[in-house]
Design an enzyme around this catalytic site. Structure first.
Site, mmCIF file in Angstrom:
data_model
loop_
_atom_site.group_PDB
_atom_site.id
_atom_site.type_symbol
_atom_site.label_atom_id
_atom_site.label_comp_id
_atom_site.label_asym_id
_atom_site.label_seq_id
_atom_site.Cartn_x
_atom_site.Cartn_y
_atom_site.Cartn_z
ATOM 1 N N TRP A 212 43.457 38.446 39.626
ATOM 2 C CA TRP A 212 42.818 39.625 39.925
ATOM 3 C C TRP A 212 42.849 40.311 38.293
ATOM 4 O O TRP A 212 41.686 40.969 37.867
ATOM 5 C CB TRP A 212 43.502 40.705 40.520
ATOM 6 C CG TRP A 212 43.045 41.994 40.890
ATOM 7 C CD1 TRP A 212 42.022 42.553 41.624
ATOM 8 C CD2 TRP A 212 43.675 43.189 40.105
ATOM 9 N NE1 TRP A 212 41.975 44.080 41.511
ATOM 10 C CE2 TRP A 212 42.960 44.098 40.505
ATOM 11 C CE3 TRP A 212 44.637 43.214 39.179
ATOM 12 C CZ2 TRP A 212 42.847 45.572 39.738
ATOM 13 C CZ3 TRP A 212 44.595 44.417 38.607
ATOM 14 C CH2 TRP A 212 43.880 45.599 38.925
ATOM 15 N N HIS A 213 43.716 40.207 37.716
ATOM 16 C CA HIS A 213 44.012 40.787 36.282
ATOM 17 C C HIS A 213 42.743 40.205 35.358
ATOM 18 O O HIS A 213 42.494 40.878 34.482
ATOM 19 C CB HIS A 213 45.391 40.500 35.734
ATOM 20 C CG HIS A 213 46.197 41.609 36.177
ATOM 21 N ND1 HIS A 213 46.752 41.231 37.460
ATOM 22 C CD2 HIS A 213 46.621 42.575 35.841
ATOM 23 C CE1 HIS A 213 47.793 42.213 37.804
ATOM 24 N NE2 HIS A 213 47.620 43.082 36.941
ATOM 25 N N GLY A 214 42.425 39.017 35.242
ATOM 26 C CA GLY A 214 41.357 38.691 34.297
ATOM 27 C C GLY A 214 40.997 36.925 34.365
ATOM 28 O O GLY A 214 41.503 36.296 35.140
#
Length: 482
Positions: free
Chosen positions: A325-327
């Protein structure tokens, strides 16, 4: 529009005055003003992305209205999946298209098959990961009948686009935030003053701690091949405080700003670097995202109710998905998997629900065991952050390899070491204030109230002077890229 910018310093008072002195007699006008202000706030970056928020708002509002009357379970599931696919489709295209394409080509190249594919020059819409999950919480809760679908499109639009937390959270649940748009708000002086305190502390975290730590973290990480092991350790520690000051600072400003307008947002950070194990850390770090994944992914998968295999599987799924989700980078996936590895022993030994109370509650200092556990947890966290910050897996491995070399015993070598020492002293002051105020919602909430008027105001003015002294860089918040 950045919270730490002159633009926002002008924007916020104007909206505040219009909100409380022009539209305060009419709830719908107040909500409409919030929508207009939120779209202006978001459009300040790129007005073209406003269409994404509007489309997502219309889709989820329409799906919610249809779910209200639809009793056929097959059709209800189809409506739910419409919302999921639209929202995650936007997120997947803008954030992960090039990542999947590059890895698809690399996979075939590994087997000697050359595929020509052109990546797209895609600009990632600011905050798309945050408002996507916020709107999804509404549709899922309506589908599960935890929430009555709204008939008020303006209130729902305000919920989706609420400018204080639109770009980087907290990721609010519809069950908590949406009903607040139905109720008439009256100005609460005490709440507003408390909000200003939290904004002040958030700006201190961002401008004084995070932005200055970023100077040295970037210098060291970007030139890690020329640095010795001890310097690389410092780089990881500087980044550890950079990301905490940056992200929790944003959350504090968002929560404080919301209080100015009569809204309560959930606490997003609860002094995570004082945690005694990784499970406690994740109960205290980015709480809105951790609980979102717990309620909408981990529990539906079975949580920890099944056998050992299911517990291990679900733990890795939630942490890896959280990392991704972060990248769109393998470093985030490894970071998530590493945290899963940290977490598993606690889960399997049923110790993941220990340390629910604040550390050293009611005492000035921790005991030796608590201090040891905090240092161990902090060290594990710093190590994991290396993968989060590194450009790629190779960079992370090389960085870590140098740390565990003989050069870790050498004197740190990088430019502006004296300036770094000054920032280290500020970090020590910051930690002291966080420790003293750890039983409150934010550090200076309780500290200021316990002190007499003179020392309380001396603290506030000192923080303001530090913000002015170290301000002017106007750096973006880290989580804008997520």
């Amino acid at each position: 529009m950045l919270f730490n910018s002159l633009d926002f310093a002008i924007f916020l008072p104007i909206v505040f005055i219009l909100y409380w002195f022009v539209t305060n007699s009419n709830l719908k006008l107040q909500n409409l003003l919030i929508v207009a202000a939120s779209y202006l706030f978001y459009g300040w970056w790129d007005w073209r992305f406003l269409s994404l928020i509007l489309f997502s708002t219309v889709v989820d509002y329409s799906v919610g209205r249809k779910l209200r009357t639809e009793e056929n379970q097959t059709k209800r599931k189809a409506l739910l999946w419409t919302s999921i696919l639209v929202n995650l489709g936007f997120l997947g295209f803008f954030k992960y298209y090039n990542f999947f394409l590059d890895n698809f080509v690399s996979a075939f190249s590994f087997f000697g098959i050359d595929i020509t594919a052109n990546t797209l020059n895609i600009i990632l819409p600011v905050g798309i990961s945050f408002y996507t999950f916020q709107t999804l919480s509404y549709t899922i809760d309506v589908y599960k009948r935890r929430l009555e679908p709204t008939k008020d499109f303006i209130a729902f639009s305000a919920f989706v686009s609420f400018f204080p937390q639109l770009v980087a959270g907290p990721i609010e649940r519809a069950t908590h935030l949406l009903p607040q748009f139905y109720k008439k708000r009256t100005f609460d002086y005490t709440k507003a003053v408390d909000g200003m305190r939290q904004i002040l502390w958030g700006l201190f975290k961002k401008v004084v701690i995070a932005d200055n730590c970023a100077e040295f973290a970037n210098q060291i990480f970007n030139n890690s091949a020329d640095m010795n092991g001890s310097t690389l350790v410092l780089g990881a520690v500087f980044f550890t405080f950079q990301i905490y000051g940056d992200f929790s600072g944003y959350s504090d400003i968002a929560i404080g700003t919301s209080r100015l307008f009569g809204f309560d947002l959930m606490q997003n950070f609860n002094f995570p670097y004082f945690s005694r194990d990784i499970a406690e850390f994740w109960r205290r770090w980015h709480i809105s995202l951790s609980t979102w994944f717990r309620d909408y992914l981990y529990i539906p998968l079975g949580g920890s109710r099944g056998g050992t295999w299911m517990k291990v599987r679900n733990t890795f799924i939630i942490f890896i998905v959280s990392g991704f989700w972060h990248g769109a980078n393998w470093t985030f996936i490894v970071w998530g998997a590493l945290n899963a590895i940290y977490f598993l022993p606690l889960l399997l030994t049923k110790n993941n629900r220990n340390n629910l109370e604040t550390v050293a509650q009611g005492r000035y200092l921790p005991n030796f065991k608590e201090l040891s556990l905090m240092l161990l947890t902090f060290g594990l966290t710093v190590f994991a952050w290396i993968f989060f910050r590194a450009e790629n897996i190779t960079h992370a491995i090389t960085y870590i390899s140098e740390i565990f070399s003989a050069s870790i015993c050498e004197v740190p070598q990088f430019t502006e070491r004296l300036e770094a020492l000054k920032i280290t002293k500020l970090i020590a002051l910051f930690l002291l204030m966080e420790w003293v105020g750890r039983e409150g919602q934010f550090a200076i909430e309780k500290i200021g109230l316990k002190w007499n008027r003179f020392f309380r105001h001396l603290m506030y003015y000192s923080i303001i002077l530090l913000i002015i002294w170290y301000g002017g860089k106007e750096q973006q918040f880290i989580y804008f890229q997520f």
